[in-house]
Design a protein around this motif. Structure first.
Motif, PDB file in Angstrom:
ATOM      1  N   GLY A 275       6.018 -60.466  14.200  1.00 16.45           N
ATOM      2  CA  GLY A 275       4.977 -59.276  14.662  1.00 16.45           C
ATOM      3  C   GLY A 275       5.532 -58.005  14.432  1.00 16.45           C
ATOM      4  O   GLY A 275       6.741 -57.610  14.326  1.00 16.45           O
ATOM      5  N   ALA A 276       4.834 -56.883  14.663  1.00 17.67           N
ATOM      6  CA  ALA A 276       5.017 -55.631  14.605  1.00 17.67           C
ATOM      7  C   ALA A 276       4.091 -54.980  15.082  1.00 17.67           C
ATOM      8  O   ALA A 276       2.961 -55.033  15.282  1.00 17.67           O
ATOM      9  N   ALA A 277       4.110 -53.616  15.469  1.00 15.43           N
ATOM     10  CA  ALA A 277       3.314 -52.627  15.944  1.00 15.43           C
ATOM     11  C   ALA A 277       3.520 -51.220  15.649  1.00 15.43           C
ATOM     12  O   ALA A 277       5.016 -50.876  15.253  1.00 15.43           O
TER      13      ALA A 277
ATOM     14  N   TRP B 254       0.870 -49.861   2.533  1.00 14.43           N
ATOM     15  CA  TRP B 254       1.875 -49.879   3.457  1.00 14.43           C
ATOM     16  C   TRP B 254       3.049 -48.632   3.338  1.00 14.43           C
ATOM     17  O   TRP B 254       4.046 -48.578   3.560  1.00 14.43           O
ATOM     18  N   GLN B 255       2.636 -47.722   2.298  1.00 13.53           N
ATOM     19  CA  GLN B 255       3.579 -46.645   1.912  1.00 13.53           C
ATOM     20  C   GLN B 255       3.205 -45.362   3.040  1.00 13.53           C
ATOM     21  O   GLN B 255       2.114 -45.221   3.377  1.00 13.53           O
ATOM     22  N   GLY B 256       4.020 -44.580   3.101  1.00 19.10           N
ATOM     23  CA  GLY B 256       3.899 -43.416   3.967  1.00 19.10           C
ATOM     24  C   GLY B 256       3.586 -43.686   5.255  1.00 19.10           C
ATOM     25  O   GLY B 256       2.793 -42.851   6.001  1.00 19.10           O
ATOM     26  N   LEU B 257       4.121 -44.631   5.982  1.00 19.73           N
ATOM     27  CA  LEU B 257       3.553 -45.165   7.453  1.00 19.73           C
ATOM     28  C   LEU B 257       4.131 -44.031   8.388  1.00 19.73           C
ATOM     29  O   LEU B 257       3.780 -43.834   9.493  1.00 19.73           O
ATOM     30  N   ASP B 258       4.978 -43.061   7.877  1.00 18.57           N
ATOM     31  CA  ASP B 258       5.804 -42.068   8.844  1.00 18.57           C
ATOM     32  C   ASP B 258       4.740 -40.811   8.623  1.00 18.57           C
ATOM     33  O   ASP B 258       5.246 -39.764   9.544  1.00 18.57           O
TER      34      ASP B 258
ATOM     35  N   ASP C 213      12.824 -47.850  10.913  1.00 18.71           N
ATOM     36  CA  ASP C 213      12.225 -46.699  10.279  1.00 18.71           C
ATOM     37  C   ASP C 213      11.253 -46.921   9.323  1.00 18.71           C
ATOM     38  O   ASP C 213      10.851 -48.168   9.316  1.00 18.71           O
ATOM     39  N   ALA C 214      10.422 -45.990   8.960  1.00 15.16           N
ATOM     40  CA  ALA C 214       9.096 -46.166   8.124  1.00 15.16           C
ATOM     41  C   ALA C 214       9.141 -46.928   7.091  1.00 15.16           C
ATOM     42  O   ALA C 214       8.366 -48.147   6.606  1.00 15.16           O
ATOM     43  N   ALA C 215      10.328 -46.888   6.103  1.00 14.24           N
ATOM     44  CA  ALA C 215      10.617 -47.521   4.945  1.00 14.24           C
ATOM     45  C   ALA C 215      10.737 -49.157   5.473  1.00 14.24           C
ATOM     46  O   ALA C 215      10.222 -50.138   4.562  1.00 14.24           O
ATOM     47  N   GLU C 216      11.526 -49.427   6.370  1.00 12.24           N
ATOM     48  CA  GLU C 216      11.660 -50.843   6.693  1.00 12.24           C
ATOM     49  C   GLU C 216      10.258 -51.576   7.178  1.00 12.24           C
ATOM     50  O   GLU C 216       9.834 -52.571   7.004  1.00 12.24           O
ATOM     51  N   ALA C 217       9.733 -50.500   8.005  1.00 12.93           N
ATOM     52  CA  ALA C 217       8.375 -51.212   8.340  1.00 12.93           C
ATOM     53  C   ALA C 217       7.342 -51.501   7.625  1.00 12.93           C
ATOM     54  O   ALA C 217       6.541 -52.344   7.395  1.00 12.93           O
ATOM     55  N   GLY C 218       7.350 -50.520   6.130  1.00 11.07           N
ATOM     56  CA  GLY C 218       6.526 -50.799   5.234  1.00 11.07           C
ATOM     57  C   GLY C 218       6.602 -51.992   4.450  1.00 11.07           C
ATOM     58  O   GLY C 218       5.851 -52.793   4.456  1.00 11.07           O
ATOM     59  N   SER C 219       7.976 -52.330   4.563  1.00 11.21           N
ATOM     60  CA  SER C 219       8.153 -53.763   3.866  1.00 11.21           C
ATOM     61  C   SER C 219       7.650 -54.941   4.780  1.00 11.21           C
ATOM     62  O   SER C 219       7.368 -56.003   4.230  1.00 11.21           O
ATOM     63  N   VAL C 220       8.086 -54.625   5.903  1.00 17.61           N
ATOM     64  CA  VAL C 220       7.631 -55.594   7.147  1.00 17.61           C
ATOM     65  C   VAL C 220       6.253 -55.738   7.090  1.00 17.61           C
ATOM     66  O   VAL C 220       5.704 -57.057   7.042  1.00 17.61           O
TER      67      VAL C 220
END
Length: 421
Positions: free
Chosen positions: A240-242, A212-216, A182-189
Motif C-alpha cells: 500500500g502507498a499514499a 511515476w517520475q517527478g512525484l515530488d 523520498d520521491a525516488a523510492e516512492a516512484g519505484s514503489v
C-alpha cells in the motif's frame, strides 16, 4: 476554406502544440472543484508553455505510443487531438487495448465549423484500423463527447472528514509497518504497486511512460511538496502507498488540511493502517481525499458513517465501443445466460458466462435494445441496466431481460481508475 484532417509531421509538432490547452495557457477543466483534485482551487493556474517546454513536448510526440491528429484550415493548424495507446482492465482481469483520446482542442476562432467531429472521426477510424475495440477519454465538459459515441463508465468521489469526527469501529493491530520515503523510492514503489492493482481492478488504466517520475514536483497552485507514505506487510513487501500534502493557508478556515492525492492498498490491513495514520495526523483538523472509488469501504469502518462527507462526484473514464462483438467477447460475466441485444441497429446473440463469452450477429428477435452510448456506460458494470432503462435509454422486449443483463454485467466491485491519460 480548405480543411484537411491528418497526422502531423515532426516539423509541424510545435504548431500543433500551440493549439492545445496545456501548451497555450487556456483552461483545461470546467471551473468547478474536481473529484480528482484535493485542493481548494477550482483549477490550477494556466501557464503557456515555454520554448523549452515546447521542445520537450515536441520530442514526446515522436513516441510510438501517441498518435496526434490535426485539423488544417487553409494550411494552418486550427485544432488537434491525439490517441495514446493504453490498456484497460475489464471484468475477468483481461487487459484490453484502448485508444485513449487526450489533449483535444479547436482554436476559439475556428469553432462551429465541424473540425472536432472530423478530428474525432479520423482518430476513431485509426483505432479501428489498429484493432482497438474500445476508445476512452476523460471529458473536460459533460456535453461534448456523447455525440461521438462516448459515455461515462467509471466515476470518482472527492470527500472530506474532520479529524475529531473519526473513530474506527474495531481495534486494529498492524502486523506490518508504515514508512515515509523520498520521491525516488516512492516512484519505484508506485510502479510495482499499480501493476498489481490494475491486474485485479476493473476499469484501471495502464500508466503512460514516465507516470511515476517527478512525484515530488510542486503542484501548480503552490500547495506544498508531496509526502510519500508506504505500507509493508510482515514479510517486508509493499502492499500500500499514499501521496499527501499539508499546504500552508492564510485563511484559518483552510488551515490544518491534509490533502490525499493518491492512495492504493492491496490488502485490508494496508488499507486500515494507511487511513489510520492519515486521518489522525498530528496538527491537522481535516482530511480531503480525491480520486476515490464510489464504493469506498472506509465509511463502513467508522463508528459514525456520516463523518465522511462527499463533496464532489464526477464521471471519470468515458468509453466508446468501437467493435461490439469483440468488446463483449473480451470480458467475462457474473452469471451464465444467453441474450439477444440490439445495439445501434445491429443484433447480437451474447452467450455469456464466468469463463467468457461468444458474440455473433443474428437475425433473432432482440431481448433488449440500446445504443452504443448506453453500452459504453454499462460495459464495465458500474451502472445498472435498470437505471438506464428508467431513464428511457434501454428498451426491454422480453420479460426479465433487464435484470438478466444486469446480473451478467455487474462486477464484484465498482469499476474505478485512479490513473488516466
Amino acid at each position: 476554406m480548405t480543411i484537411e484532417i491528418r497526422p502531423i509531421t515532426p516539423a509541424e509538432a510545435k504548431e500543433y502544440l500551440r493549439v492545445l490547452p496545456y501548451a497555450n495557457g487556456f483552461p483545461q477543466e470546467e471551473p468547478e472543484p474536481s473529484a480528482w483534485y484535493a485542493g481548494r482551487a477550482a483549477w490550477p493556474p494556466q501557464v503557456p508553455a515555454t520554448p523549452a517546454d515546447l521542445d520537450r513536448y515536441a520530442e514526446q510526440l515522436q513516441a510510438d505510443w501517441i498518435r496526434p491528429q490535426a485539423a488544417f484550415v487553409d494550411g494552418k493548424i486550427a485544432g488537434g487531438s491525439a490517441i495514446v495507446s493504453v490498456e484497460v482492465t475489464v471484468p475477468g482481469g483481461r487487459q484490453v487495448a484502448l485508444g485513449g483520446v487526450t489533449s483535444t482542442a479547436v482554436l476559439p476562432t475556428y469553432r462551429r465549423r465541424g473540425l472536432l467531429r472530423q478530428i474525432m472521426g479520423a482518430m476513431l477510424d485509426d483505432c479501428r484500423e489498429r484493432g482497438e475495440s474500445l476508445a476512452g477519454l476523460s471529458a473536460s465538459e459533460g456535453t461534448i463527447y456523447g455525440r461521438y459515441g462516448f459515455s461515462p463508465a467509471t466515476f470518482q468521489h472527492r470527500w472530506e472528514v474532520r479529524r475529531t469526527d473519526v473513530a474506527f469501529r474495531d481495534e486494529f493491530t498492524d502486523t506490518g509497518s508504515l514508512e515515509l520515503v523520498d520521491a525516488a523510492e516512492a516512484g519505484s514503489v508506485w510502479q510495482v504497486l499499480h501493476e498489481r492493482i490494475r491486474a485485479v481492478r476493473v476499469g484501471e488504466i495502464s500508466p503512460l511512460p514516465g507516470r511515476w517520475q517527478g512525484l515530488d514536483a510542486l503542484p501548480a497552485d503552490g500547495a506544498g511538496r508531496a509526502h510519500h507514505l508506504v505500507h509493508r506487510d510482515a514479510a517486508g513487501e509493499v502492499d500500500g502507498a499514499a501521496i499527501f500534502r499539508l499546504p500552508w493557508a492564510t485563511d484559518p478556515a483552510d488551515a490544518g488540511e491534509l490533502q490525499v492525492e493518491a492512495f492504493e492498498a492491496l490488502t485490508q490491513e494496508a488499507y486500515r493502517a494507511l487511513w489510520g495514520l492519515l486521518l489522525d495526523f498530528d496538527l491537522t483538523k481535516r482530511v480531503v481525499a480525491a480520486r476515490r472509488p464510489v464504493d469506498e469501504p472506509l465509511r463502513w469502518m467508522l463508528t459514525n458513517p456520516r463523518a465522511l462527507k462527499l463533496t464532489r462526484t464526477r464521471d471519470n473514464l468515458w468509453l466508446n465501443i468501437l467493435d461490439v462483438r469483440r468488446a463483449l467477447e473480451a470480458r467475462t460475466y457474473a452469471a451464465s445466460d444467453v441474450l439477444v441485444l440490439e445495439v445501434a441497429g445491429g443484433s447480437y446473440r451474447l452467450d455469456a458466462g464466468p469463463e467468457g463469452a461468444s458474440c455473433t450477429a443474428t437475425s433473432e428477435s432482440a431481448d433488449l435494445s440500446l445504443g452504443l452510448n448506453e453500452l459504453g456506460t454499462l460495459y464495465l458494470g458500474g451502472v445498472g441496466v435498470s437505471e438506464l432503462a428508467h431513464a428511457g435509454r434501454v428498451a426491454e422486449h422480453t420479460t426479465r431481460a433487464l435484470s438478466r443483463l444486469d446480473a451478467l454485467l455487474r462486477p464484484d466491485r465498482a469499476p474505478h481508475n485512479a490513473v488516466g491519460f
